[in-house]
Design a protein around this motif. Structure first.
Motif, PDB file in Angstrom:
ATOM      1  N   ILE A 279      -9.319 -30.734 -34.009  1.00 17.87           N
ATOM      2  CA  ILE A 279      -9.241 -29.504 -34.810  1.00 17.87           C
ATOM      3  C   ILE A 279     -10.630 -28.954 -35.136  1.00 17.87           C
ATOM      4  N   THR A 280     -11.572 -29.843 -35.487  1.00 15.23           N
ATOM      5  CA  THR A 280     -12.915 -29.397 -35.874  1.00 15.23           C
ATOM      6  C   THR A 280     -13.614 -28.576 -34.796  1.00 15.23           C
ATOM      7  N   PRO A 281     -13.556 -28.977 -33.504  1.00 10.10           N
ATOM      8  CA  PRO A 281     -14.184 -28.135 -32.465  1.00 10.10           C
ATOM      9  C   PRO A 281     -13.600 -26.728 -32.385  1.00 10.10           C
ATOM     10  N   LEU A 282     -12.361 -26.548 -32.868  1.00  3.83           N
ATOM     11  CA  LEU A 282     -11.765 -25.214 -32.919  1.00  3.83           C
ATOM     12  C   LEU A 282     -12.175 -24.481 -34.187  1.00  3.83           C
ATOM     13  N   LEU A 283     -12.315 -25.211 -35.299  1.00  2.00           N
ATOM     14  CA  LEU A 283     -12.669 -24.589 -36.569  1.00  2.00           C
ATOM     15  C   LEU A 283     -14.087 -24.020 -36.554  1.00  2.00           C
ATOM     16  N   ASN A 284     -15.011 -24.729 -35.880  1.00  2.00           N
ATOM     17  CA  ASN A 284     -16.419 -24.300 -35.885  1.00  2.00           C
ATOM     18  C   ASN A 284     -16.605 -22.855 -35.420  1.00  2.00           C
ATOM     19  N   PRO A 285     -16.093 -22.471 -34.234  1.00  2.00           N
ATOM     20  CA  PRO A 285     -16.274 -21.069 -33.823  1.00  2.00           C
ATOM     21  C   PRO A 285     -15.538 -20.085 -34.719  1.00  2.00           C
ATOM     22  N   LEU A 286     -14.372 -20.497 -35.243  1.00  2.00           N
ATOM     23  CA  LEU A 286     -13.628 -19.606 -36.132  1.00  2.00           C
ATOM     24  C   LEU A 286     -14.397 -19.357 -37.418  1.00  2.00           C
ATOM     25  N   ILE A 287     -14.988 -20.407 -37.968  1.00  3.45           N
ATOM     26  CA  ILE A 287     -15.758 -20.276 -39.210  1.00  3.45           C
ATOM     27  C   ILE A 287     -16.938 -19.338 -39.016  1.00  3.45           C
ATOM     28  N   TYR A 288     -17.684 -19.538 -37.936  1.00  5.39           N
ATOM     29  CA  TYR A 288     -18.843 -18.684 -37.678  1.00  5.39           C
ATOM     30  C   TYR A 288     -18.431 -17.251 -37.344  1.00  5.39           C
ATOM     31  N   SER A 289     -17.336 -17.108 -36.613  1.00  4.14           N
ATOM     32  CA  SER A 289     -16.889 -15.763 -36.232  1.00  4.14           C
ATOM     33  C   SER A 289     -16.435 -14.964 -37.449  1.00  4.14           C
ATOM     34  N   LEU A 290     -15.752 -15.622 -38.383  1.00  4.44           N
ATOM     35  CA  LEU A 290     -15.259 -14.934 -39.568  1.00  4.44           C
ATOM     36  C   LEU A 290     -16.391 -14.555 -40.514  1.00  4.44           C
ATOM     37  N   ARG A 291     -17.483 -15.340 -40.513  1.00  6.73           N
ATOM     38  CA  ARG A 291     -18.581 -15.113 -41.455  1.00  6.73           C
ATOM     39  C   ARG A 291     -19.711 -14.279 -40.866  1.00  6.73           C
ATOM     40  N   SER A 292     -19.811 -14.190 -39.562  1.00  4.16           N
ATOM     41  CA  SER A 292     -20.949 -13.520 -38.938  1.00  4.16           C
ATOM     42  C   SER A 292     -20.610 -12.086 -38.553  1.00  4.16           C
ATOM     43  N   LYS A 293     -21.294 -11.137 -39.174  1.00  8.57           N
ATOM     44  CA  LYS A 293     -21.100  -9.724 -38.839  1.00  8.57           C
ATOM     45  C   LYS A 293     -21.624  -9.426 -37.437  1.00  8.57           C
ATOM     46  N   ASP A 294     -22.703 -10.110 -37.046  1.00 10.75           N
ATOM     47  CA  ASP A 294     -23.280  -9.880 -35.717  1.00 10.75           C
ATOM     48  C   ASP A 294     -22.312 -10.291 -34.613  1.00 10.75           C
ATOM     49  N   LEU A 295     -21.657 -11.444 -34.799  1.00  8.96           N
ATOM     50  CA  LEU A 295     -20.683 -11.895 -33.804  1.00  8.96           C
ATOM     51  C   LEU A 295     -19.481 -10.949 -33.742  1.00  8.96           C
ATOM     52  N   LYS A 296     -19.016 -10.511 -34.900  1.00 10.98           N
ATOM     53  CA  LYS A 296     -17.896  -9.573 -34.936  1.00 10.98           C
ATOM     54  C   LYS A 296     -18.259  -8.284 -34.217  1.00 10.98           C
ATOM     55  N   ALA A 297     -19.466  -7.781 -34.494  1.00 14.10           N
ATOM     56  CA  ALA A 297     -19.920  -6.537 -33.869  1.00 14.10           C
ATOM     57  C   ALA A 297     -20.040  -6.702 -32.359  1.00 14.10           C
ATOM     58  N   ALA A 298     -20.565  -7.854 -31.923  1.00 19.66           N
ATOM     59  CA  ALA A 298     -20.714  -8.104 -30.489  1.00 19.66           C
ATOM     60  C   ALA A 298     -19.358  -8.168 -29.804  1.00 19.66           C
ATOM     61  N   LEU A 299     -18.399  -8.817 -30.445  1.00 19.15           N
ATOM     62  CA  LEU A 299     -17.054  -8.929 -29.873  1.00 19.15           C
ATOM     63  C   LEU A 299     -16.380  -7.558 -29.815  1.00 19.15           C
ATOM     64  N   GLN A 300     -16.500  -6.766 -30.898  1.00 15.75           N
ATOM     65  CA  GLN A 300     -15.905  -5.425 -30.917  1.00 15.75           C
ATOM     66  C   GLN A 300     -16.523  -4.538 -29.855  1.00 15.75           C
ATOM     67  N   ARG A 301     -17.851  -4.661 -29.676  1.00 17.55           N
ATOM     68  CA  ARG A 301     -18.534  -3.855 -28.666  1.00 17.55           C
ATOM     69  C   ARG A 301     -18.063  -4.244 -27.259  1.00 17.55           C
ATOM     70  N   ALA A 302     -17.898  -5.555 -27.034  1.00 10.27           N
ATOM     71  CA  ALA A 302     -17.442  -6.023 -25.727  1.00 10.27           C
ATOM     72  C   ALA A 302     -16.013  -5.544 -25.437  1.00 10.27           C
ATOM     73  N   LEU A 303     -15.143  -5.597 -26.447  1.00  8.54           N
ATOM     74  CA  LEU A 303     -13.763  -5.128 -26.269  1.00  8.54           C
ATOM     75  C   LEU A 303     -13.715  -3.629 -26.053  1.00  8.54           C
ATOM     76  N   HIS A 304     -14.597  -2.896 -26.751  1.00 10.02           N
ATOM     77  CA  HIS A 304     -14.643  -1.442 -26.621  1.00 10.02           C
ATOM     78  C   HIS A 304     -15.086  -1.042 -25.214  1.00 10.02           C
ATOM     79  N   ILE A 305     -16.094  -1.730 -24.690  1.00 12.12           N
ATOM     80  CA  ILE A 305     -16.585  -1.452 -23.344  1.00 12.12           C
ATOM     81  C   ILE A 305     -15.501  -1.750 -22.312  1.00 12.12           C
ATOM     82  N   HIS A 306     -14.769  -2.851 -22.550  1.00 16.00           N
ATOM     83  CA  HIS A 306     -13.694  -3.219 -21.613  1.00 16.00           C
ATOM     84  C   HIS A 306     -12.582  -2.171 -21.616  1.00 16.00           C
ATOM     85  N   ARG A 307     -12.298  -1.612 -22.802  1.00 23.39           N
ATOM     86  CA  ARG A 307     -11.262  -0.581 -22.879  1.00 23.39           C
ATOM     87  C   ARG A 307     -11.702   0.701 -22.182  1.00 23.39           C
ATOM     88  N   LEU A 308     -13.007   1.005 -22.271  1.00 21.63           N
ATOM     89  CA  LEU A 308     -13.516   2.213 -21.633  1.00 21.63           C
ATOM     90  C   LEU A 308     -13.542   2.079 -20.113  1.00 21.63           C
TER      91      LEU A 308
END
Length: 316
Positions: A279-308
């Protein structure tokens, strides 16, 4: 001295005797493993491809994702195989290999968490010197050292196992091969081996723990001197994710290896072991993803580019 053993395999403890429960556990752990690999691989991909994530903190986070995938893969596929086939046995060489790599990647994570504590200390307590102290070259050296020195403890543990005699019984009170349980089924006196591995593991673990905690003592002192509450909140927010991961890791390790494995605590120990190993190896990325604005922004940008450009890859 090479070990003399008459057993060719070890028998692991089944997680359940009920067939329906086994099927549920198989599906559950399969989903956990796939999510772990996907989420950590996504972080690695974002850290590598997004220029604004080319910073020491995310460089360390990318390596943590590699360790999480690796540590989960040491135990996850094996557990899924045993659940699917209902054959809870493993060859002796495979068992030793699993012990080696489980300890190795756990050591990598311990040292990397210490390095990430130092990174947060420099960023908050010595911000003017941060570019020089945490240069790309320095980060590469730190991570290379983490990958290298982590071999010491598992190598010593493996050598200790090779000096023992295993003639039966071959039943292990765990769903994967672990060092303490191998010592328990040895026919020879394992006192010296346990002592050696405990000393090395204890010393290195204590040093790593102090190296992880001490920077935060300095960080808290520095943050408390900040005059505004917004400034304190902003400073603490950069450490929350790392502190959460450190707490989960050390609480799990402490419970598994320092609390006596009695019959009264056997079920609870198995639950905590599952949390620590899968479980811990799964929690680590989730914890950082939920707390990091930079990671969220990078993921949103990647999804936006894929949609375009959804069929760019197809056209090529």
């Amino acid at each position: 001295m090479k070990n003399q053993t008459s057993i060719t395999s070890v028998l692991l403890m089944s997680l359940s005797d009920d067939q329906k429960t086994i099927h549920v556990l198989f599906i559950f752990f399969l989903l956990i493993y796939l999510m772990t690999v996907f989420s950590n691989f996504l972080i690695i991909l974002l850290v590598v491809t997004c220029a604004h994530l080319h910073t020491p903190m995310y460089f360390f986070l990318g390596n943590l994702a590699v360790f999480d995938i690796s540590s989960s893969s040491v135990i996850g596929p094996s557990l899924l195989f045993h659940l699917n086939t209902q054959h809870w046995s493993m060859s002796f060489p495979e068992c030793i290999a699993q012990v080696f790599f489980a300890i190795y990647f756990a050591g990598c994570e311990v040292y990397l968490l210490s390095s990430m504590s130092y990174d947060r200390y420099v960023a908050i307590c010595r911000p003017l010197h941060y570019p020089k102290l945490m240069s790309l070259e320095t980060c590469f050296k730190i991570v290379s050292l983490v990958w290298s020195i982590s071999f010491v403890v598992p190598l010593i543990c493996t050598l200790c196992i090779r000096r023992l005699t295993f003639c039966g019984p071959n039943f292990i009170q765990s769903f994967f091969c672990d060092l303490p349980h191998l010592f328990q089924i040895s026919c020879s006196d394992a006192y010296i081996n346990i002592l050696v591995t405990s000393i090395f593991g204890g010393v290195i673990g204590t040093v790593a723990f102090v190296a992880t905690v001490y920077p935060y003592v300095r960080i808290f002192r520095t943050v408390l001197k900040i005059g505004t509450s917004d400034g304190k909140s902003k400073a603490f927010s950069t450490c929350t994710s790392h502190l959460t991961v450190v707490t989960i890791f050390y609480v799990s390790v402490t419970f598994i290896y320092l609390i006596p494995d009695t019959s009264n605590l056997l079920t609870l120990n198995r639950v905590v072991t599952v949390i620590y190993t899968l479980i811990t190896p799964l929690l680590n990325p989730l914890i950082y993803s939920l707390r990091s604005k930079d990671l969220k922004a990078a993921l949103q940008r990647a999804l936006h580019i894929h949609r375009l450009h959804p069929d760019t890859t197809t056209r090529r």
